[in-house]
Every structure is written in structure tokens, then in C-alpha cells.
Design an enzyme around this catalytic site. Sequence first.
Site, PDB file in Angstrom:
ATOM      1  N   TYR A   6     -14.118 -12.454  -0.126  1.00 23.68           N
ATOM      2  CA  TYR A   6     -14.872 -11.261  -0.533  1.00 23.68           C
ATOM      3  C   TYR A   6     -16.099 -11.636  -1.359  1.00 23.68           C
ATOM      4  O   TYR A   6     -17.168 -11.042  -1.215  1.00 23.68           O
ATOM      5  CB  TYR A   6     -13.970 -10.290  -1.313  1.00 23.68           C
ATOM      6  CG  TYR A   6     -12.997  -9.585  -0.386  1.00 23.68           C
ATOM      7  CD1 TYR A   6     -13.426  -8.569   0.456  1.00 23.68           C
ATOM      8  CD2 TYR A   6     -11.666  -9.967  -0.308  1.00 23.68           C
ATOM      9  CE1 TYR A   6     -12.551  -7.940   1.340  1.00 23.68           C
ATOM     10  CE2 TYR A   6     -10.780  -9.345   0.562  1.00 23.68           C
ATOM     11  CZ  TYR A   6     -11.238  -8.333   1.387  1.00 23.68           C
ATOM     12  OH  TYR A   6     -10.381  -7.723   2.272  1.00 23.68           O
ATOM     13  N   ARG A  30      -6.957  10.794  -6.911  1.00 20.46           N
ATOM     14  CA  ARG A  30      -8.179  10.049  -6.628  1.00 20.46           C
ATOM     15  C   ARG A  30      -9.391  10.955  -6.836  1.00 20.46           C
ATOM     16  O   ARG A  30     -10.402  10.521  -7.390  1.00 20.46           O
ATOM     17  CB  ARG A  30      -8.099   9.543  -5.182  1.00 20.46           C
ATOM     18  CG  ARG A  30      -9.324   8.947  -4.611  1.00 20.46           C
ATOM     19  CD  ARG A  30      -9.436   7.484  -5.032  1.00 20.46           C
ATOM     20  NE  ARG A  30     -10.251   6.768  -4.073  1.00 20.46           N
ATOM     21  CZ  ARG A  30     -11.569   6.931  -3.941  1.00 20.46           C
ATOM     22  NH1 ARG A  30     -12.196   7.771  -4.744  1.00 20.46           N
ATOM     23  NH2 ARG A  30     -12.219   6.252  -3.035  1.00 20.46           N
ATOM     24  N   ASP A  35      -6.281  -3.476  -7.823  1.00 21.75           N
ATOM     25  CA  ASP A  35      -6.820  -4.032  -6.580  1.00 21.75           C
ATOM     26  C   ASP A  35      -7.202  -5.482  -6.801  1.00 21.75           C
ATOM     27  O   ASP A  35      -7.480  -5.891  -7.934  1.00 21.75           O
ATOM     28  CB  ASP A  35      -8.032  -3.229  -6.106  1.00 21.75           C
ATOM     29  CG  ASP A  35      -8.223  -3.304  -4.585  1.00 21.75           C
ATOM     30  OD1 ASP A  35      -7.397  -3.934  -3.895  1.00 21.75           O
ATOM     31  OD2 ASP A  35      -9.210  -2.738  -4.094  1.00 21.75           O
ATOM     32  N   ARG A  49       0.813  -1.225   0.000  1.00 21.01           N
ATOM     33  CA  ARG A  49       0.000   0.000   0.000  1.00 21.01           C
ATOM     34  C   ARG A  49       0.842   1.269   0.000  1.00 21.01           C
ATOM     35  O   ARG A  49       0.466   2.273   0.609  1.00 21.01           O
ATOM     36  CB  ARG A  49      -0.956   0.030   1.193  1.00 21.01           C
ATOM     37  CG  ARG A  49      -2.145  -0.893   1.043  1.00 21.01           C
ATOM     38  CD  ARG A  49      -3.058  -0.441  -0.087  1.00 21.01           C
ATOM     39  NE  ARG A  49      -4.211  -1.308  -0.145  1.00 21.01           N
ATOM     40  CZ  ARG A  49      -5.308  -1.120   0.571  1.00 21.01           C
ATOM     41  NH1 ARG A  49      -5.432  -0.078   1.341  1.00 21.01           N
ATOM     42  NH2 ARG A  49      -6.296  -1.971   0.470  1.00 21.01           N
ATOM     43  N   ARG A  82      -3.816   6.654   0.324  1.00 25.24           N
ATOM     44  CA  ARG A  82      -4.343   7.894   0.901  1.00 25.24           C
ATOM     45  C   ARG A  82      -3.406   8.661   1.813  1.00 25.24           C
ATOM     46  O   ARG A  82      -3.659   9.818   2.103  1.00 25.24           O
ATOM     47  CB  ARG A  82      -5.655   7.598   1.643  1.00 25.24           C
ATOM     48  CG  ARG A  82      -6.810   7.333   0.685  1.00 25.24           C
ATOM     49  CD  ARG A  82      -7.992   6.760   1.403  1.00 25.24           C
ATOM     50  NE  ARG A  82      -7.613   5.468   1.954  1.00 25.24           N
ATOM     51  CZ  ARG A  82      -8.450   4.624   2.550  1.00 25.24           C
ATOM     52  NH1 ARG A  82      -9.712   4.949   2.691  1.00 25.24           N
ATOM     53  NH2 ARG A  82      -8.023   3.476   3.017  1.00 25.24           N
TER      54      ARG A  82
HETATM   55  O1  CP3 Z   1       0.139   0.467  -3.325  1.00 26.36           O
HETATM   56  C1  CP3 Z   1      -0.284  -0.692  -3.463  1.00 26.36           C
HETATM   57  O2  CP3 Z   1      -0.161  -1.572  -2.580  1.00 26.36           O
HETATM   58  C2  CP3 Z   1      -0.861  -1.107  -4.801  1.00 26.36           C
HETATM   59  C3  CP3 Z   1      -2.232  -1.314  -4.964  1.00 26.36           C
HETATM   60  C4  CP3 Z   1      -3.070  -2.186  -4.033  1.00 26.36           C
HETATM   61  C5  CP3 Z   1      -4.318  -1.765  -3.487  1.00 26.36           C
HETATM   62  N1  CP3 Z   1      -4.876  -2.817  -2.837  1.00 26.36           N
HETATM   63  C6  CP3 Z   1      -4.875  -0.408  -3.662  1.00 26.36           C
HETATM   64  C7  CP3 Z   1      -6.045   0.026  -2.864  1.00 26.36           C
HETATM   65  C8  CP3 Z   1      -2.878  -3.520  -3.634  1.00 26.36           C
HETATM   66  C9  CP3 Z   1      -1.703  -4.436  -3.893  1.00 26.36           C
HETATM   67  C10 CP3 Z   1      -4.037  -3.897  -2.888  1.00 26.36           C
HETATM   68  C11 CP3 Z   1      -4.231  -5.252  -2.322  1.00 26.36           C
HETATM   69  C12 CP3 Z   1      -5.468  -5.564  -1.586  1.00 26.36           C
HETATM   70  N2  CP3 Z   1      -6.724  -5.055  -1.789  1.00 26.36           N
HETATM   71  C13 CP3 Z   1      -5.555  -6.545  -0.577  1.00 26.36           C
HETATM   72  C14 CP3 Z   1      -4.414  -7.436  -0.100  1.00 26.36           C
HETATM   73  C15 CP3 Z   1      -3.535  -6.751   0.870  1.00 26.36           C
HETATM   74  C16 CP3 Z   1      -4.169  -6.415   2.185  1.00 26.36           C
HETATM   75  O3  CP3 Z   1      -4.317  -5.209   2.432  1.00 26.36           O
HETATM   76  O4  CP3 Z   1      -4.499  -7.327   2.946  1.00 26.36           O
HETATM   77  C17 CP3 Z   1      -6.889  -6.575  -0.124  1.00 26.36           C
HETATM   78  C18 CP3 Z   1      -7.450  -7.472   0.958  1.00 26.36           C
HETATM   79  C19 CP3 Z   1      -7.624  -5.638  -0.912  1.00 26.36           C
HETATM   80  C20 CP3 Z   1      -9.082  -5.328  -0.851  1.00 26.36           C
HETATM   81  C21 CP3 Z   1      -9.338  -3.908  -0.513  1.00 26.36           C
HETATM   82  N3  CP3 Z   1      -9.207  -2.846  -1.390  1.00 26.36           N
HETATM   83  C22 CP3 Z   1      -9.796  -3.388   0.727  1.00 26.36           C
HETATM   84  C23 CP3 Z   1     -10.098  -4.211   1.974  1.00 26.36           C
HETATM   85  C24 CP3 Z   1      -9.906  -1.998   0.575  1.00 26.36           C
HETATM   86  C25 CP3 Z   1     -10.439  -1.013   1.588  1.00 26.36           C
HETATM   87  C26 CP3 Z   1      -9.490  -0.616   2.640  1.00 26.36           C
HETATM   88  C27 CP3 Z   1      -8.946   0.746   2.367  1.00 26.36           C
HETATM   89  O5  CP3 Z   1      -7.771   0.952   2.686  1.00 26.36           O
HETATM   90  O6  CP3 Z   1      -9.694   1.597   1.877  1.00 26.36           O
HETATM   91  C28 CP3 Z   1      -9.491  -1.677  -0.745  1.00 26.36           C
HETATM   92  C29 CP3 Z   1      -9.399  -0.338  -1.351  1.00 26.36           C
HETATM   93  C30 CP3 Z   1      -8.056   0.088  -1.843  1.00 26.36           C
HETATM   94  N4  CP3 Z   1      -7.153  -0.708  -2.528  1.00 26.36           N
HETATM   95  C31 CP3 Z   1      -7.494   1.391  -1.739  1.00 26.36           C
HETATM   96  C32 CP3 Z   1      -6.246   1.362  -2.388  1.00 26.36           C
HETATM   97  C33 CP3 Z   1      -5.284   2.505  -2.596  1.00 26.36           C
HETATM   98  C34 CP3 Z   1      -8.176   2.589  -1.092  1.00 26.36           C
HETATM   99  C35 CP3 Z   1      -9.078   3.210  -2.101  1.00 26.36           C
HETATM  100  C36 CP3 Z   1      -9.335   4.676  -1.891  1.00 26.36           C
HETATM  101  O7  CP3 Z   1     -10.240   4.988  -1.136  1.00 26.36           O
HETATM  102  O8  CP3 Z   1      -8.648   5.472  -2.534  1.00 26.36           O
END
Ligand code: CP3
Length: 336
Positions: free
Chosen positions: A145, A32, A69, A19, A23
Amino acid sequence: MLRVLSGDDVWPPPVWLMRQAGRYLPEYRALRERAGDFLTLCTTPDLAAEATLQPVRRFGFDAAILFSDIPLLPWALGRTLAYQEGKGPIFRPLRERREVEALDQSRLSEAMVPVLETIRLVRAALPAGVALIGFGGAPFTLACYLVDGGSGEFLATRRMARENPALLSALIDRLAEATIPWLAAQAEAGAEALMLFDSWAGLLPPKLFRSFVIAPTARIVAAMKRRLPEIPVIGFPRLAGLMIMAYAAIPGLDAVGLDTVADPGIAASLVPARVALQGNLDPLALLAGGAGLAEEVRGIALALRGRPHIFNLGHGVLPETPLSHVADLVGLLHGL
Ligand code: CP3
């Protein structure tokens, strides 16, 4: 980072953060806002490429991870996907065999067009020596999910593992089958390493862990090694505990990501030295910064010194993390 994945121990260890795009970065929040919604950001190549590059530009990480994602794969297979602010991905809960059968792999290549274009744009813009990582969700975590429909305790998925294992197996098989071309296409477009995120692996007891985490991961890794033997694969079975030993024995797996609870010294004694380790700073230590951060960074790096190690967090960067602490982390590693 690629040297570490090929088995060298490099000192100080290379670093990137799960990540690292997101944000906590003001430039991400601006991007975003410009994109409107998260899915549009993920599927618009110039915007997704920019999000991928932002943290590398700011902090000089040794790797970039594709901005995308994990739910995008089931979405590409035809499931409707929505994002709720702060809650993450939402699907309509999948409970029927006909819904598994309706997952449609023929849609994959078209859905991947923007993802592959993003990879090409990033690869062309990345400085030499910075590796690009492609990724996917591991089948069990994607199933969590899909079956539950969103984040939580994933009780519906865990019940299905007990009450209707044949249905969960059928779903996981479909997801594993689709993950192979999903990852292979990313590598063919320019991703130099691949990572499988199994964020919810630790919900399963040993026998179910073997069926629903290890077996599908082994199938994916074996297929990747046949198709693209030079491309390293990193697995991240979060909260796997002692099952990390069985996980790290998956043939062909190049590296294992350690979560926050794994003691790095003990993990190093449980995992054969040919498998690189990645991790595992507590994201809260990064958020809090200061002397505690310095101490933890040193402790992890030294515990894994002398074996292939990629420095990372044990889970993703939290949105409240101060930028200066991330810069401090990179500086601390460079100063070792
Ligand atoms: O920078 C990076 O890591 C690259 C992109 C990336 C994202 N998600 C972007 C993202 C990667 C590799 C992921 C993996 C991901 N996504 C996982 C596995 C890793 C982990 O965290 O356990 C999982 C379970 C997800 C599913 C997911 N996507 C969730 C649970 C959420 C909500 C939580 C949150 O932080 O908002 C997301 C959204 C998400 N994925 C965001 C980002 C940058 C936030 C979106 C936003 O509001 O801008």
C-alpha cells in the site's frame, strides 16, 4: 477460540469472520454515517468499540476483532492516509530512501492512545468466553500500500523487490520494527490473541516470499514470544499456495489462516498439527447461502475435525452478504 490456539481440538469449531464488522451490517452503516469518515470511526474509542461489538452481539461469534485498519500503523509513523469510498486506503507513493528513514516510531505511542482505549472498552463489555483479537498488517502487505499508494496489482512494489531490493528491505525492516510495539501494546491493553494480515503475500515467488514475507514475520513473532509468550499469534499469508509449509514452520507461530483456494484437507497434511488452522469458507458461499453454504461449511469443518481449527472465511465478508446467511452459518456450526 483460545483453547484452540493453545492446541486443543474443539468440536464444533469456534467461529469468527474476517470483516465481521462492516457494511453488511445496517447498524455499522448507521455508525459509520454518525462518525462521518472511516478514520474518525477508527480513532474514536466509543465508536470503534461499538463497531467491534456489533457483530458479536448480533451473531454470538466466539471472538471479536478490534475495529481498526492495517494502514493505521504507517499513518501513525507519519505517512498521510486518505480513504476513497469503495477503493480503500490511499497513500502518496513511497519511493525514496529518505522517506523510509523519515518513518518515525517516536510518534507511535501517542497515535495508539485511541486504539488502546478502544481495546479497554471492548474488553470490559465483552461476555466471558469471547476472545478479543488485536491485529496488524504484515510488513509486505503494508509496503504494497505504501509503495504503490493504493489497491491494484502492486506493480511498483513488485518491481522494487526486483530492482531495488535493498530499499524494499529497509522499508520492511522499519515496518517490522514498528509492528512489534504496535502488537505488544494491543495485547498489554487486553487483546488476547494477535493476527498478522499478509493479504498480498501470494504475489511473491518463493525466494522473495522468504525474504519479504517469512523473514519479517519470523522476526515479529520471535519478538512477541519474548515479550508476551502467552499471547497466541495467527498469521494469514493470503494466496501463499505451497509456501504455506515454510510459513507454518515459523518458530512460535500458533495458527495459520487459510485462504479460499487452499483445500483444507491438503493444507492439514502440509501444516504440523501443533499449528492451528483458521478458515476458509469462500465469502461468495456465504453471500449465496442455501444448500451450497451448508455443504461447504460441513465439508470444511469435517476436513479439519480432530485438529485445532477456528472456523472463518478465506477472505473478508462482502458488503452484499445477507444477514440471515451469517446467522445460518453460526447455526450450522452449532448444529454439527
Ligand atoms: O471486522 C474486522 O475485520 C475488523 C476491522 C478490519 C478492517 N480492515 C475494517 C475495514 C480489519 C482486520 C481490516 C484488515 C484489512 N484492511 C486488510 C487485511 C485483510 C484483507 O481484507 O485482505 C486490508 C488489506 C485492509 C486495507 C483496506 N481497508 C482496504 C483494501 C479497504 C477497502 C475495501 C473495503 O471493503 O472498503 C479498507 C477499508 C475498510 N477496513 C473498511 C472496514 C470496515 C470499509 C470502510 C467503510 O467504508 O466503512
